[in-house]
Design a protein around this motif. Structure first.
Motif, PDB file in Angstrom:
ATOM      1  N   PRO A 247       0.822  -1.230   0.000  1.00  0.00           N
ATOM      2  CA  PRO A 247       0.000   0.000   0.000  1.00  0.00           C
ATOM      3  C   PRO A 247       0.846   1.266   0.000  1.00  0.00           C
ATOM      4  N   ARG A 248       1.942   1.265   0.731  1.00  0.00           N
ATOM      5  CA  ARG A 248       2.825   2.441   0.744  1.00  0.00           C
ATOM      6  C   ARG A 248       3.479   2.640  -0.620  1.00  0.00           C
TER       7      ARG A 248
ATOM      8  N   ARG B 287       1.039   4.180  -2.944  1.00  0.00           N
ATOM      9  CA  ARG B 287       0.867   5.602  -2.666  1.00  0.00           C
ATOM     10  C   ARG B 287       2.041   6.413  -3.205  1.00  0.00           C
TER      11      ARG B 287
END
Length: 251
Positions: free
Chosen positions: A142-143, A146
């Motif tokens: 997820p990071r 992003r």
């Protein structure tokens, strides 16, 4: 003296844009928390124009409302013609097969690789990848997504690269369709050699120490181009940038 060109409006990511196609100007779209934080950090105000991206091909000119927490749509800027390139997108769709390495280096590679035009990143659980790095990166997807989103906005692209993995070498090669030109970065390759086809490409970037002989043998079954980036030893993140600079747009 000539006039300075007008500044480009800031970009915000609105994944649900397609659902608002054809809506009236009065309709407001609430921004995600990350985008509200971005608006605040840029000191933007109600009435300021922004370009909203959905990351899949739509671009919409909008105007901020509700103290920068929402926007109204003004006009779509999408390009659906097969002969027209989307703003900020390169000629070739290049997927980076990226060996798991120190997470900070992988994050840098994804940020700068997105700026250079990568279409996707697939993390590879390579034979010489450290187990701790593989485990850490599997929790950071997820990071990493992003980071790709933020880089897409910063460099004014239209498409957000997807990020997935880690995958084994065998699993990734099974998923190759066969229409992609496959490029493996390896010191034994020819420095001037490039894939002859344009369109979909995959470039494999190995970990520290490079790909293991067994992995190179597996790659060889796919008849790749083995490409050298020169006589100097480049770190993984630097190799990503140099390779993309050669591959994303025709010479």
């Amino acid at each position: 003296m000539g006039e300075n060109p007008p500044a480009r409006p800031p970009r915000v990511l609105v994944p649900e844009l397609a659902a608002h196609r054809g809506s009236s100007e009065e309709e407001e779209i609430l921004l995600r928390k990350e985008e509200r934080d971005h608006v605040r950090s840029r000191h933007l105000r109600d009435g300021d124009e922004v370009v909203a991206l959905d990351g899949k091909g739509l671009r919409v000119l909008g105007r901020l409302t509700r103290n920068g927490t929402a926007l109204t749509l003004l006009s779509f800027e999408e390009s659906s013609s097969s002969s027209s390139r989307l703003p900020g997108e390169p000629a070739n769709r290049v997927t980076v097969l990226l060996a798991c390495a120190e997470p900070a280096r992988v994050e840098w590679a994804i940020e700068k690789g997105t700026e250079c035009g990568a279409a996707a990143f697939v993390l590879l659980d390579a034979e010489r990848s450290q187990r701790a790095h593989v485990a850490a990166l599997s929790k950071r997807i997820p990071r990493l997504i992003r980071i790709a989103e933020e880089a897409t906005k910063q460099c004014d692209r239209t498409l957000v690269p997807f990020v997935e993995g880690p995958r084994s070498t065998e699993d990734f090669l099974r998923r190759l369709i066969g229409r992609e030109a496959f490029v493996v970065l390896d010191p034994s390759g020819a420095a001037a050699e490039r894939p002859g086809a344009h369109g979909d490409l995959v470039v494999a970037v190995g970990p520290e120490g490079g790909f293991a002989p067994a992995e190179l043998s597996l790659f060889a079954e796919k008849s790749p181009v083995f490409l050298s980036l020169g006589p100097r030893v480049l770190r993984l993140e630097t190799a990503v940038v140099v390779a993309l600079a050669r591959l994303v747009d025709p010479a």
